[in-house]
Design a protein around this motif. Structure first.
Motif, mmCIF file in Angstrom:
data_model
loop_
_atom_site.group_PDB
_atom_site.id
_atom_site.type_symbol
_atom_site.label_atom_id
_atom_site.label_comp_id
_atom_site.label_asym_id
_atom_site.label_seq_id
_atom_site.Cartn_x
_atom_site.Cartn_y
_atom_site.Cartn_z
ATOM 1 N N GLU A 1 -0.342 5.685 3.761
ATOM 2 C CA GLU A 1 -0.409 6.469 2.537
ATOM 3 C C GLU A 1 0.735 6.060 1.603
ATOM 4 O O GLU A 1 1.732 5.445 2.023
ATOM 5 N N VAL A 2 0.561 6.369 0.343
ATOM 6 C CA VAL A 2 1.613 6.092 -0.644
ATOM 7 C C VAL A 2 2.853 6.920 -0.304
ATOM 8 O O VAL A 2 2.761 8.128 -0.079
ATOM 9 N N ARG B 1 -6.586 0.471 -5.395
ATOM 10 C CA ARG B 1 -6.396 0.777 -3.968
ATOM 11 C C ARG B 1 -7.715 0.834 -3.199
ATOM 12 O O ARG B 1 -7.800 0.366 -2.065
ATOM 13 N N ALA C 1 4.767 6.232 2.366
ATOM 14 C CA ALA C 1 5.068 6.113 3.795
ATOM 15 C C ALA C 1 6.177 5.078 4.014
ATOM 16 O O ALA C 1 6.355 4.155 3.228
ATOM 17 N N ASP D 1 0.817 -1.221 0.000
ATOM 18 C CA ASP D 1 0.000 0.000 0.000
ATOM 19 C C ASP D 1 0.848 1.268 0.000
ATOM 20 O O ASP D 1 0.364 2.336 -0.396
ATOM 21 N N ALA D 2 2.085 1.176 0.435
ATOM 22 C CA ALA D 2 2.951 2.358 0.494
ATOM 23 C C ALA D 2 3.669 2.624 -0.829
ATOM 24 O O ALA D 2 4.438 3.586 -0.919
#
Length: 244
Positions: free
Chosen positions: A239-240, A229, A242, A144-145
């Motif tokens: 969050e992207v 996402r 991170a 997810d990052a």
């Protein structure tokens, strides 16, 4: 000085005193007996009166819906549940059974929404077996990052379906689109291998004693990366960009 005519009065006073003493002794013994009875342990299964009539089972089930009958479901076969439902329907009027069905449906939908919300939040008790564990949670956060070309697998697949339909009328366009699609598939394949290797390396650096196999963890991470996402379950927690 005792006079002769006071004999009867004295006897009456003595009798009244004796009566008072006996009544006091009786009340004392009664109170002691009551106290002894109150000190005795109550028999097993004794319940004090509730002061209200016990509701019927049908009324309780109608009020609570399927939640009140859920504990009986696992121990019953499908035929037994069906028979009980028929008996319940026969014991109700048409309006009562309709109200019962509506409450049953609302309770089921409410439980489904609550379970889905808990799954989206990542609560361990509601997750599927494939999503459980701190290593899988780390793999989700790692994916997810970051941004990947594989995030566009689904849109590309839909575009290919459109190309196949259009190709029946424009063969030249279909040939060019097919070459482009093959290149994209090669990119997705190479990126999938790279993603699996990288997430395994990061997971083993953070959890040296993990028992996750490299293929299973890599496939899990890549299968999450190909989903948009907003469609991912559990929801993205980071969050992207991170640090994970």
């Amino acid at each position: 000085m005792k006079l002769p005519w006071d004999k009867n009065n004295n006897s009456k006073g003595a009798e009244s005193a004796n009566n008072d003493a006996s009544s006091n002794q009786t009340s004392t013994s009664t109170s002691v007996a009551h106290k002894a009875e109150s000190d005795q342990p109550l028999p097993k299964g004794y319940t004090p009166p509730k002061g209200r009539p016990t509701p019927k089972r049908r009324e309780v089930e109608l009020e609570r819906g399927i939640v009140g009958r859920q504990s009986l479901a696992p121990a019953e076969s499908y035929s037994q549940q069906r028979q009980k439902r028929k008996e319940l329907k026969a014991s109700m009027s048409k309006e009562e059974y309709k109200a019962y069905k509506n409450k049953e449906r609302d309770a089921r939908l409410k439980r489904q929404r609550e379970a889905q919300a808990a799954m989206d939040r990542g609560e361990e008790a509601y997750l599927m077996d494939r999503d459980k564990g701190e290593v899988r949670r780390f793999a989700r956060d790692w994916i997810d990052a970051r941004r990947f070309a594989s995030n566009f697998v689904m849109p590309v697949a839909i575009a290919l379906l459109v190309v196949m339909l259009v190709g029946n009328f424009y063969p030249e366009f279909a040939a060019t689109a097919s070459i482009f699609a093959m290149l994209l598939m090669a990119v997705f394949f190479v990126e999938g291998i790279s993603t699996g290797i990288r997430v395994n390396k990061a997971a083993r650096a953070k959890f040296p004693e993990t028992t996750e196999t490299g293929f299973a963890l890599g496939y899990y991470a890549y299968s999450r990366s190909v989903q948009p996402r907003k469609w991912r379950t559990p929801r993205a927690r980071v969050e992207v960009g991170a640090e994970v």
